[in-house]
Write an enzyme that holds these catalytic residues in place. Sequence first.
Site, short mmCIF file in Angstrom:
data_model
loop_
_atom_site.label_atom_id
_atom_site.label_comp_id
_atom_site.label_asym_id
_atom_site.label_seq_id
_atom_site.Cartn_x
_atom_site.Cartn_y
_atom_site.Cartn_z
N HIS A 56 75.57 49.33 -15.98
CA HIS A 56 75.51 49.22 -17.44
C HIS A 56 75.62 47.76 -17.82
O HIS A 56 76.31 46.98 -17.15
CB HIS A 56 76.64 50.03 -18.09
CG HIS A 56 76.48 50.21 -19.57
ND1 HIS A 56 76.86 49.25 -20.48
CD2 HIS A 56 75.96 51.24 -20.30
CE1 HIS A 56 76.60 49.69 -21.70
NE2 HIS A 56 76.04 50.88 -21.62
N ASP A 91 74.47 58.30 -18.89
CA ASP A 91 73.22 59.04 -18.70
C ASP A 91 73.22 59.87 -17.42
O ASP A 91 72.35 60.73 -17.25
CB ASP A 91 72.04 58.06 -18.65
CG ASP A 91 71.92 57.24 -19.91
OD1 ASP A 91 71.85 57.85 -21.00
OD2 ASP A 91 71.92 56.00 -19.83
#
Length: 411
Positions: free
Chosen positions: A304, A363
Amino acid sequence: DSEFAELKIRGKIFKLPILKASIGEDVIDISRVSAEADCFTYDPGFMSTASCQSTITYIDGDKGILRHRGYDIKDLAEKSDFLEVAYLLIYGELPSGEQYNNFTKQVAHHSLVNERLHYLFQTFCSSSHPMAIMLAAVGSLSAFYPDLLNFKEADYELTAIRMIAKIPTIAAMSYKYSIGQPFIYPDNPLDFTENFLHMMFATPCTKYTVNPIIKNALNKIFILHADHEQNASTSTVRIAGSSGANPFACISTGIASLWGPAHGGANEAVINMLKEIGSSEYIPKYIAKAKDKNDPFRLMGFGHRVYKNYDPRAAVLKETCKEVLKALGQLDNNPLLQIAIELEAIALKDEYFIERKLYPNVDFYSGIIYKAMGIPSQMFTVLFAIARTVGWMAQWKEMHEDPEQKISRPR
């Protein structure tokens, strides 16, 4: 006492104010550099640049912390519902019982969309992606609320409520149109999440009974996706809003940005990756492909921009995923979950991923939950937009209330 950083350019020293953050890193104010030093700062992707002051969301990526208005995301996901978190983001405090009841009633009251909007849907071909339909439909709301083309501060609250209320209705309509089914109207006695599931899966001849496990899971997913600082879509909304554009146009720009595969479309990419891996026995092969800089394969759902630790949202979703699959009788026979769990375990022990601080992100498990709920992959980003609309509106409202707000103009 004020603190300053010193910047030396061509032998001349410039003193730059250091702004104290209420929490997290302090900030060097470079707003006068171009005027005083005759040069600009260069920061592709705004990796080290704060574009605004905000009190909505705080992230400590190194420690894996996410807070909304001071409340930890795990506590909100476990103890709150989505509209309670929406109220928190917009107003800055959790609502009292009376405030919550009034807020939910207003959202329910504004959930209908103008009947003429139905004609817009008919202009799309049946194969249109639901995000394309949703983007156009949200932008078209500007035509139904011409009074907001020149909005005032008194309009901020009602505008936020209207947007939060109508987005799930438009999202469900986008899905229904894409599969050739009649639109289903909101059923206001249902709560926010139940109402959306009702509009998605009921038909005029079949009532949809909401599974409480699925409802609670979707409520958590919405909370976990509600806001996340100045990400691509939120920054897009702020930039559009800084010009004075009406709020419906601003939210449509956020939807467009969210649609990108590097942003809102990542959970669909995770599902495709897990399907490509196919079986746990092939995980080492794909781990090796991910390490090979000459191989185009990417390990989706890991890493991320902000988090250099385990994404706290992913930790909640991992347990939520197991709860949903257990309730649906799929816990021990869902191949995607088995591959995901083993892939995570192997990657977290691998020095390549440890050194690069690549951990599962939000996700990684959300797509598996959606698939188990019966939500098709083309709707994944649409659901993300439903949740993130709350954050977009909170950020839009905060921007317009900021006395230092200026039109955005990168150099």
